[in-house]
Scaffold this motif. Sequence first.
Motif, PDB file in Angstrom:
ATOM      1  N   PHE A  70       0.402   3.094 113.364  1.00 42.30           N
ATOM      2  CA  PHE A  70       0.846   4.640 113.311  1.00 42.30           C
ATOM      3  C   PHE A  70      -0.337   5.314 113.785  1.00 42.30           C
ATOM      4  CE2 PHE A  70       0.919   8.633 111.218  1.00 42.30           C
ATOM      5  CZ  PHE A  70       2.259   9.102 111.371  1.00 42.30           C
TER       6      PHE A  70
ATOM      7  N   TYR B 233      -5.717  16.925 107.871  1.00 41.37           N
ATOM      8  CA  TYR B 233      -6.701  16.078 107.148  1.00 41.37           C
ATOM      9  C   TYR B 233      -7.685  17.165 106.569  1.00 41.37           C
ATOM     10  CZ  TYR B 233      -4.944  11.876 109.442  1.00 41.37           C
ATOM     11  OH  TYR B 233      -4.139  11.111 109.980  1.00 41.37           O
TER      12      TYR B 233
ATOM     13  N   CYS C 276      -2.069   3.924 104.375  1.00 38.36           N
ATOM     14  CA  CYS C 276      -3.417   4.512 105.031  1.00 38.36           C
ATOM     15  C   CYS C 276      -3.257   4.284 106.552  1.00 38.36           C
ATOM     16  CB  CYS C 276      -4.467   3.763 104.473  1.00 38.36           C
ATOM     17  SG  CYS C 276      -4.473   2.255 104.789  1.00 38.36           S
TER      18      CYS C 276
ATOM     19  N   ILE D 286      -6.950   9.047 107.296  1.00 34.95           N
ATOM     20  CA  ILE D 286      -7.497  10.226 106.141  1.00 34.95           C
ATOM     21  C   ILE D 286      -8.423   9.738 105.455  1.00 34.95           C
ATOM     22  CG2 ILE D 286      -6.244  11.648 104.287  1.00 34.95           C
ATOM     23  CD1 ILE D 286      -3.411  11.284 105.338  1.00 34.95           C
TER      24      ILE D 286
ATOM     25  N   ILE E 289       1.504  -2.755 107.385  1.00 32.94           N
ATOM     26  CA  ILE E 289       1.444  -3.193 108.812  1.00 32.94           C
ATOM     27  C   ILE E 289      -0.132  -4.075 109.321  1.00 32.94           C
ATOM     28  CG2 ILE E 289       1.455  -2.860 111.539  1.00 32.94           C
ATOM     29  CD1 ILE E 289       4.067  -2.023 110.591  1.00 32.94           C
TER      30      ILE E 289
ATOM     31  N   GLY F 176      -0.491  -4.806 102.581  1.00 33.69           N
ATOM     32  CA  GLY F 176       0.865  -4.932 101.539  1.00 33.69           C
ATOM     33  C   GLY F 176       1.629  -4.093 101.346  1.00 33.69           C
ATOM     34  N   ASP F 177       2.481  -4.270 100.624  1.00 39.75           N
ATOM     35  CA  ASP F 177       3.547  -3.078 100.140  1.00 39.75           C
ATOM     36  C   ASP F 177       2.503  -2.182  99.217  1.00 39.75           C
ATOM     37  OD1 ASP F 177       6.022  -1.661  99.568  1.00 39.75           O
ATOM     38  OD2 ASP F 177       5.702  -2.620  97.589  1.00 39.75           O
TER      39      ASP F 177
ATOM     40  N   PRO G  34       5.956   6.939 104.508  1.00 35.42           N
ATOM     41  CA  PRO G  34       7.232   7.334 105.812  1.00 35.42           C
ATOM     42  C   PRO G  34       8.027   8.468 105.329  1.00 35.42           C
ATOM     43  CG  PRO G  34       7.122   5.003 105.377  1.00 35.42           C
ATOM     44  CD  PRO G  34       6.236   5.689 104.453  1.00 35.42           C
TER      45      PRO G  34
HETATM   46  N1  SAH Z   1      -2.000   7.918 106.478  1.00 37.93           N
HETATM   47  C1  SAH Z   1      -1.861   7.384 107.770  1.00 37.93           C
HETATM   48  C2  SAH Z   1      -0.434   7.144 108.157  1.00 37.93           C
HETATM   49  C3  SAH Z   1       0.922   7.474 107.632  1.00 37.93           C
HETATM   50  S1  SAH Z   1       2.338   7.143 108.127  1.00 37.93           S
HETATM   51  C4  SAH Z   1      -2.123   8.547 108.926  1.00 37.93           C
HETATM   52  O1  SAH Z   1      -2.179   9.755 108.538  1.00 37.93           O
HETATM   53  O2  SAH Z   1      -2.473   8.073 109.964  1.00 37.93           O
HETATM   54  C5  SAH Z   1       3.008   6.132 106.949  1.00 37.93           C
HETATM   55  C6  SAH Z   1       2.355   4.741 106.930  1.00 37.93           C
HETATM   56  O3  SAH Z   1       2.872   3.972 105.816  1.00 37.93           O
HETATM   57  C7  SAH Z   1       2.569   4.009 108.235  1.00 37.93           C
HETATM   58  O4  SAH Z   1       1.385   3.441 108.956  1.00 37.93           O
HETATM   59  C8  SAH Z   1       3.707   2.702 107.918  1.00 37.93           C
HETATM   60  O5  SAH Z   1       3.268   1.463 108.459  1.00 37.93           O
HETATM   61  C9  SAH Z   1       3.056   2.518 106.288  1.00 37.93           C
HETATM   62  N2  SAH Z   1       4.128   2.076 105.421  1.00 37.93           N
HETATM   63  C10 SAH Z   1       5.445   2.011 105.390  1.00 37.93           C
HETATM   64  N3  SAH Z   1       6.034   1.506 104.628  1.00 37.93           N
HETATM   65  C11 SAH Z   1       5.027   1.148 103.540  1.00 37.93           C
HETATM   66  C12 SAH Z   1       4.839   0.351 102.253  1.00 37.93           C
HETATM   67  N4  SAH Z   1       6.033  -0.042 101.707  1.00 37.93           N
HETATM   68  N5  SAH Z   1       3.704   0.195 102.028  1.00 37.93           N
HETATM   69  C13 SAH Z   1       2.657   0.475 102.453  1.00 37.93           C
HETATM   70  N6  SAH Z   1       2.740   1.059 103.722  1.00 37.93           N
HETATM   71  C14 SAH Z   1       3.779   1.532 104.244  1.00 37.93           C
END
Ligand code: SAH
Length: 458
Positions: free
Chosen positions: A281, A293, A313, A318, A335, A359-360, A383
Amino acid sequence: MKKNDLIPLTITGITSEGSGVGRHDGMVIFVANSAVGDELTVRIIKTSKTYCIGKIETIDTPSPQRIDSDCPVFTQCGGCVFRHISYESELALKQQRVADAFQRVGGFSTLPLQPIVGAKKTDRYRNKAQLPIGRNRDGQPILGFYANRTHRIVSCNDCALQPVEFQGAIQAFQQWLLSSGETIYDETTHQGKLRHLYLREGSKTGERMVCIVANGTSLRKESQLIQLLREQVPGLQSVVLNTNRDKTNVILGKEYRTLWGSDTITDELCGLRFQIAPASFYQVNRDQAERLYEIAADDSALTGEEILLDLYCGTGTIGLTMAHKAKQLIGVEIIPEAIENAKENARQNHIQNSEFFCGDAGKAARTLQKRGLRPHVVILDPPRKGCSPDVLETVCQMAPDRIVYVSCDPATLARDVKLLCEKGYALQKITPVDLFPRTSHVETVCLLSRAKMNTTVR
Ligand code: SAH
């Protein structure tokens, strides 16, 4: 009311998806591409018990918000919804949408709502495009965007939201498509190869990536494709093939093969350099992401002493842009490629006080909390569906002084903020930021602080 009826209608509101709304004989009628204040003659195209959908037949008295759309496919393509009203009006609608979400979903009566941060650039701001590939009625290959709520492709080689340089990639790809005779994927039969053309750029660096999403692991005449792309795409840094063999609406598959150049492109954000893999992302509007930011950093009010936990993240953007003001940064993301990018981003920017975990968010936060982690500031940037209740629960148990919640969906944000307030946090500040001019989307940053600061001992 029945299909094909012609009725007079005044538009009095806009839905969160950007459709105009009016009432006729007590019935709610949704009309796409209309503006608040329009007096219209509308043709009913769909009826149901509770609402109807109408189409503009004639604009009898235009709304004062109206401007002329400059895009030939505006009313067909599902991307922009606000090319027919002034940007000022669009910002006011987005501000109101955030206020409505906090009042209706969150049940807040007084709102610490800041004025929306509008964008300087309302066109050509996107650094990413995902164009579906298909055939028109005559069987000719086309690339473009899906029409609203359908999988019908509206042909478009130059979207006004995208950088002009993407045109070179589209042209080169089309040239190769015709001469290579490569097959096009058909959603109904699951046959054929080419699914999407996925383009990305670093807006600041000018580095560009072309990723072809295919139902297969190789392409006909790959070297010819690379040659054409190298000739026609300025700043080309990477050509990647993504394999997606699934019967799915999800665009990207799990496998990537770099056909030419590097695996990632680099962009610059808040003075740092970030590597971006095709799976990771990255905010689509770089300039406005910097504003976002900056606000998140102000809200975090770091002094150099704090532990900062950045949940969801991504590539670390950020947290890393704030790491120099914190004692320690911990990032969590689901991811794996994004976590690899985040670690590499920390290394390349010489940031030594950061750690990243894949991880989640809920599970990782729980593990960290059990290990005794007590962050002073937590950033949440989930998301669209928002945070799961276990994330919010665990974050509250960690009892940070401040939570900075960044969200692209005002409704799930308001829902989650309500929950955080029930668990002892106070909503201090809401700042909407327009990251997506001309579309229905709006980003919001919220600052929450622990209400009963003195009662919990760290
Ligand atoms: N903070 C970052 C990304 C925000 S987008 C920025 O500003 O660029 C949201 C992110 O959450 C994505 O990278 C997505 O892959 C991640 N994501 C989605 N579900 C998640 C989960 N269950 N646990 C951790 N990350 C997750």
